[in-house]
Design a protein around this motif. Structure first.
Motif, PDB file in Angstrom:
ATOM      1  N   MET A   1     -34.246  36.709  10.642  1.00  0.00           N
ATOM      2  CA  MET A   1     -33.478  35.799   9.798  1.00  0.00           C
ATOM      3  C   MET A   1     -34.335  34.587   9.436  1.00  0.00           C
ATOM      4  O   MET A   1     -35.054  34.044  10.275  1.00  0.00           O
ATOM      5  CB  MET A   1     -32.206  35.349  10.531  1.00  0.00           C
ATOM      6  N   ILE A   2     -34.256  34.180   8.199  1.00  0.00           N
ATOM      7  CA  ILE A   2     -35.011  33.016   7.731  1.00  0.00           C
ATOM      8  C   ILE A   2     -34.364  31.746   8.268  1.00  0.00           C
ATOM      9  O   ILE A   2     -33.149  31.565   8.159  1.00  0.00           O
ATOM     10  CB  ILE A   2     -35.044  32.977   6.191  1.00  0.00           C
ATOM     11  N   THR A   3     -35.164  30.867   8.842  1.00  0.00           N
ATOM     12  CA  THR A   3     -34.632  29.644   9.436  1.00  0.00           C
ATOM     13  C   THR A   3     -34.639  28.494   8.437  1.00  0.00           C
ATOM     14  O   THR A   3     -35.343  28.534   7.415  1.00  0.00           O
ATOM     15  CB  THR A   3     -35.462  29.237  10.661  1.00  0.00           C
ATOM     16  N   LEU A   4     -33.874  27.464   8.763  1.00  0.00           N
ATOM     17  CA  LEU A   4     -33.843  26.274   7.922  1.00  0.00           C
ATOM     18  C   LEU A   4     -35.235  25.648   7.843  1.00  0.00           C
ATOM     19  O   LEU A   4     -35.651  25.156   6.776  1.00  0.00           O
ATOM     20  CB  LEU A   4     -32.833  25.271   8.482  1.00  0.00           C
ATOM     21  N   THR A   5     -35.968  25.682   8.959  1.00  0.00           N
ATOM     22  CA  THR A   5     -37.330  25.146   8.976  1.00  0.00           C
ATOM     23  C   THR A   5     -38.214  25.885   7.992  1.00  0.00           C
ATOM     24  O   THR A   5     -39.018  25.276   7.270  1.00  0.00           O
ATOM     25  CB  THR A   5     -37.925  25.252  10.398  1.00  0.00           C
ATOM     26  N   GLN A   6     -38.074  27.196   7.930  1.00  0.00           N
ATOM     27  CA  GLN A   6     -38.891  27.982   7.017  1.00  0.00           C
ATOM     28  C   GLN A   6     -38.538  27.690   5.552  1.00  0.00           C
ATOM     29  O   GLN A   6     -39.417  27.661   4.690  1.00  0.00           O
ATOM     30  CB  GLN A   6     -38.747  29.469   7.329  1.00  0.00           C
ATOM     31  N   PHE A   7     -37.254  27.480   5.276  1.00  0.00           N
ATOM     32  CA  PHE A   7     -36.874  27.067   3.925  1.00  0.00           C
ATOM     33  C   PHE A   7     -37.577  25.760   3.564  1.00  0.00           C
ATOM     34  O   PHE A   7     -38.106  25.598   2.460  1.00  0.00           O
ATOM     35  CB  PHE A   7     -35.348  26.876   3.836  1.00  0.00           C
ATOM     36  N   HIS A   8     -37.556  24.831   4.495  1.00  0.00           N
ATOM     37  CA  HIS A   8     -38.182  23.519   4.263  1.00  0.00           C
ATOM     38  C   HIS A   8     -39.687  23.663   4.071  1.00  0.00           C
ATOM     39  O   HIS A   8     -40.267  23.066   3.147  1.00  0.00           O
ATOM     40  CB  HIS A   8     -37.880  22.597   5.444  1.00  0.00           C
ATOM     41  N   TYR A   9     -40.332  24.445   4.923  1.00  0.00           N
ATOM     42  CA  TYR A   9     -41.780  24.649   4.805  1.00  0.00           C
ATOM     43  C   TYR A   9     -42.136  25.243   3.441  1.00  0.00           C
ATOM     44  O   TYR A   9     -43.119  24.845   2.811  1.00  0.00           O
ATOM     45  CB  TYR A   9     -42.272  25.569   5.916  1.00  0.00           C
ATOM     46  N   PHE A  10     -41.356  26.216   3.025  1.00  0.00           N
ATOM     47  CA  PHE A  10     -41.616  26.841   1.729  1.00  0.00           C
ATOM     48  C   PHE A  10     -41.538  25.811   0.602  1.00  0.00           C
ATOM     49  O   PHE A  10     -42.394  25.780  -0.289  1.00  0.00           O
ATOM     50  CB  PHE A  10     -40.620  27.970   1.465  1.00  0.00           C
ATOM     51  N   LEU A  11     -40.508  24.971   0.625  1.00  0.00           N
ATOM     52  CA  LEU A  11     -40.321  23.985  -0.450  1.00  0.00           C
ATOM     53  C   LEU A  11     -41.475  22.993  -0.507  1.00  0.00           C
ATOM     54  O   LEU A  11     -41.920  22.608  -1.592  1.00  0.00           O
ATOM     55  CB  LEU A  11     -38.994  23.252  -0.256  1.00  0.00           C
ATOM     56  N   VAL A  12     -41.961  22.580   0.644  1.00  0.00           N
ATOM     57  CA  VAL A  12     -43.092  21.652   0.673  1.00  0.00           C
ATOM     58  C   VAL A  12     -44.344  22.336   0.119  1.00  0.00           C
ATOM     59  O   VAL A  12     -45.093  21.748  -0.677  1.00  0.00           O
ATOM     60  CB  VAL A  12     -43.347  21.136   2.099  1.00  0.00           C
ATOM     61  N   ALA A  13     -44.567  23.583   0.494  1.00  0.00           N
ATOM     62  CA  ALA A  13     -45.728  24.321  -0.009  1.00  0.00           C
ATOM     63  C   ALA A  13     -45.630  24.512  -1.522  1.00  0.00           C
ATOM     64  O   ALA A  13     -46.622  24.369  -2.251  1.00  0.00           O
ATOM     65  CB  ALA A  13     -45.840  25.674   0.696  1.00  0.00           C
ATOM     66  N   ALA A  14     -44.438  24.802  -2.004  1.00  0.00           N
ATOM     67  CA  ALA A  14     -44.239  24.988  -3.445  1.00  0.00           C
ATOM     68  C   ALA A  14     -44.463  23.685  -4.196  1.00  0.00           C
ATOM     69  O   ALA A  14     -45.002  23.681  -5.311  1.00  0.00           O
ATOM     70  CB  ALA A  14     -42.833  25.517  -3.711  1.00  0.00           C
ATOM     71  N   ASN A  15     -44.075  22.592  -3.587  1.00  0.00           N
ATOM     72  CA  ASN A  15     -44.245  21.282  -4.225  1.00  0.00           C
ATOM     73  C   ASN A  15     -45.709  20.852  -4.236  1.00  0.00           C
ATOM     74  O   ASN A  15     -46.208  20.331  -5.241  1.00  0.00           O
ATOM     75  CB  ASN A  15     -43.400  20.239  -3.494  1.00  0.00           C
ATOM     76  N   GLU A  16     -46.405  21.083  -3.136  1.00  0.00           N
ATOM     77  CA  GLU A  16     -47.805  20.669  -3.028  1.00  0.00           C
ATOM     78  C   GLU A  16     -48.751  21.625  -3.742  1.00  0.00           C
ATOM     79  O   GLU A  16     -49.867  21.244  -4.121  1.00  0.00           O
ATOM     80  CB  GLU A  16     -48.221  20.561  -1.556  1.00  0.00           C
ATOM     81  N   GLN A  17     -48.327  22.889  -3.903  1.00  0.00           N
ATOM     82  CA  GLN A  17     -49.141  23.934  -4.532  1.00  0.00           C
ATOM     83  C   GLN A  17     -50.470  24.140  -3.797  1.00  0.00           C
ATOM     84  O   GLN A  17     -51.470  24.531  -4.394  1.00  0.00           O
ATOM     85  CB  GLN A  17     -49.402  23.601  -6.002  1.00  0.00           C
ATOM     86  N   ASN A  18     -50.426  23.877  -2.503  1.00  0.00           N
ATOM     87  CA  ASN A  18     -51.634  24.000  -1.686  1.00  0.00           C
ATOM     88  C   ASN A  18     -51.220  24.050  -0.226  1.00  0.00           C
ATOM     89  O   ASN A  18     -50.541  23.130   0.251  1.00  0.00           O
ATOM     90  CB  ASN A  18     -52.569  22.815  -1.953  1.00  0.00           C
ATOM     91  N   PHE A  19     -51.617  25.094   0.504  1.00  0.00           N
ATOM     92  CA  PHE A  19     -51.205  25.246   1.900  1.00  0.00           C
ATOM     93  C   PHE A  19     -51.800  24.151   2.787  1.00  0.00           C
ATOM     94  O   PHE A  19     -51.139  23.663   3.710  1.00  0.00           O
ATOM     95  CB  PHE A  19     -51.613  26.622   2.439  1.00  0.00           C
ATOM     96  N   THR A  20     -53.047  23.763   2.518  1.00  0.00           N
ATOM     97  CA  THR A  20     -53.687  22.740   3.351  1.00  0.00           C
ATOM     98  C   THR A  20     -52.963  21.397   3.225  1.00  0.00           C
ATOM     99  O   THR A  20     -52.648  20.739   4.219  1.00  0.00           O
ATOM    100  CB  THR A  20     -55.166  22.575   2.959  1.00  0.00           C
ATOM    101  N   LYS A  21     -52.678  20.989   1.970  1.00  0.00           N
ATOM    102  CA  LYS A  21     -51.964  19.729   1.753  1.00  0.00           C
ATOM    103  C   LYS A  21     -50.554  19.789   2.332  1.00  0.00           C
ATOM    104  O   LYS A  21     -50.070  18.816   2.922  1.00  0.00           O
ATOM    105  CB  LYS A  21     -51.898  19.421   0.259  1.00  0.00           C
ATOM    106  N   ALA A  22     -49.886  20.931   2.161  1.00  0.00           N
ATOM    107  CA  ALA A  22     -48.522  21.069   2.679  1.00  0.00           C
ATOM    108  C   ALA A  22     -48.511  20.984   4.198  1.00  0.00           C
ATOM    109  O   ALA A  22     -47.639  20.352   4.796  1.00  0.00           O
ATOM    110  CB  ALA A  22     -47.928  22.398   2.225  1.00  0.00           C
ATOM    111  N   ALA A  23     -49.489  21.617   4.834  1.00  0.00           N
ATOM    112  CA  ALA A  23     -49.564  21.597   6.303  1.00  0.00           C
ATOM    113  C   ALA A  23     -49.779  20.174   6.818  1.00  0.00           C
ATOM    114  O   ALA A  23     -49.170  19.757   7.812  1.00  0.00           O
ATOM    115  CB  ALA A  23     -50.688  22.514   6.785  1.00  0.00           C
ATOM    116  N   LYS A  24     -50.622  19.410   6.135  1.00  0.00           N
ATOM    117  CA  LYS A  24     -50.852  18.017   6.536  1.00  0.00           C
ATOM    118  C   LYS A  24     -49.578  17.203   6.399  1.00  0.00           C
ATOM    119  O   LYS A  24     -49.263  16.366   7.246  1.00  0.00           O
ATOM    120  CB  LYS A  24     -51.975  17.412   5.697  1.00  0.00           C
ATOM    121  N   ARG A  25     -48.864  17.429   5.314  1.00  0.00           N
ATOM    122  CA  ARG A  25     -47.613  16.702   5.094  1.00  0.00           C
ATOM    123  C   ARG A  25     -46.568  17.066   6.145  1.00  0.00           C
ATOM    124  O   ARG A  25     -45.735  16.231   6.529  1.00  0.00           O
ATOM    125  CB  ARG A  25     -47.090  17.020   3.698  1.00  0.00           C
TER     126      ARG A  25
END
Length: 313
Positions: A1-25
């Motif tokens: 099951m997809i968790t709320l945390t994973q939804f949030h992580y996805f949205l940040v990655a989609a917004n940053e358009q970069n996994f490295t920047k999203a991970a830092k954020r």
């Protein structure tokens, strides 16, 4: 099951358009973020991102983004409403404000909010006028403070204060350009409250195109059939005020910006002429999504901003 945390992580990655920047954020490793995204993709049986530079959403990713925003936003709204019922405000509260409004309001607003809601992490998103409603609808901020209207029927608008624009010109600029006629020009400006023909070709200091103040001034200039030379275009009212004080040209500014709790912030060598055009008045307001819960925190912001604006008037 997809968790709320994973939804949030996805949205940040989609917004940053970069996994490295999203991970830092997100304060996690890039490897951990990638594993979460891959887990979601595996459960859904489809790729959500094209692994390009920058990252791009696949058609499935765009669908997932739409529902992820709704899910995360609904969860945050639920928590905020429950906190209000229990009189226990905490968590993060992001709100948007234009750069010019922020220059005036944030030094007053943030300290007061921290005292009233000590467990709340306030996140200020300062942006240009045209982007704030979009951020509100996307759920990136809870409310926005700017000039009305916001131009979106999905946003509830709360008028806070009527204000008007003023023309600013320095004594040095007038004397350099009009010499012995300076007093006559200044008297005519105050009497008419208009952009008189004598100054219509002078160098102007304006906000950037698209800024609501710039739009109103352009409307006024069209009424007067004036074609001034735009010497500077910048979305920083304080910078325009300083340039005006240095005899750089004629500027325009909202009346409320010129006032602080401690008094007038206008430089002593600058004359302030209230413009008498109907087109030079506007309403400063607050906006929030119609489908959103208007929390005690939001109500606290509204009350305080309304109070500051009353002082400025």
């Amino acid at each position: 099951m997809i968790t709320l945390t994973q939804f949030h992580y996805f949205l940040v990655a989609a917004n940053e358009q970069n996994f490295t920047k999203a991970a830092k954020r997100l304060y996690i490793s890039q490897q951990s973020l990638s594993m979460h995204i891959q887990s979601v993709e595996k459960e859904l049986g489809t790729k959500l991102f094209y692994r390009t530079v920058p990252l791009k959403l696949t058609p499935s990713g765009k669908i997932f983004q739409k529902y992820a925003r709704s899910i995360v936003y609904s969860y945050q709204e639920m928590c905020r409403e429950i906190n209000d019922v229990n009189n226990h405000q905490e968590g993060m509260f992001p709100f948007g404000i234009s750069h010019s409004c922020g220059e005036v309001l944030l030094p007053l607003l943030l300290p007061d909010l921290q005292k009233e809601f000590p467990l709340v992490d306030f996140r200020v998103v300062a942006d240009a006028y045209e982007f704030l409603p979009k951020k509100l609808i996307r759920g990136e901020v809870e409310l926005i403070i700017e000039q009305l209207p916001f131009g979106d029927e999905r946003i509830t608008e709360i008028p806070l204060c009527r204000d008007h624009l003023c023309l600013l010109v320095s004594e040095g600029f007038l004397r350099r350009n009009f010499g012995e006629n300076t007093s006559e020009i200044l008297e005519k400006l105050y009497d008419t409250g208009r952009i008189i023909p004598e100054i219509s070709g002078s160098p102007f200091l304006l906000n950037s195109p698209g800024n609501p103040i710039r739009t109103k001034i352009e409307t006024v200039l069209q009424l007067e059939k004036a074609e001034p030379a735009c010497r500077i275009a910048v979305d920083n009212t304080a910078a325009l005020l300083n340039l005006c004080a240095e005899d750089g040209g004629i500027a325009f500014c909202p009346q409320c910006f010129l006032q602080t709790v401690s008094g007038d912030r206008t430089p002593s060598n600058v004359f302030v002429v209230p413009l008498k055009y109907a087109e030079a008045t506007y309403t400063l307001g607050l906006g929030y999504r119609k489908d959103a819960y208007f929390s005690q925190i939001a109500a606290g912001i509204e009350k305080r901003v309304r109070g500051y604006l009353e002082i400025f008037r």
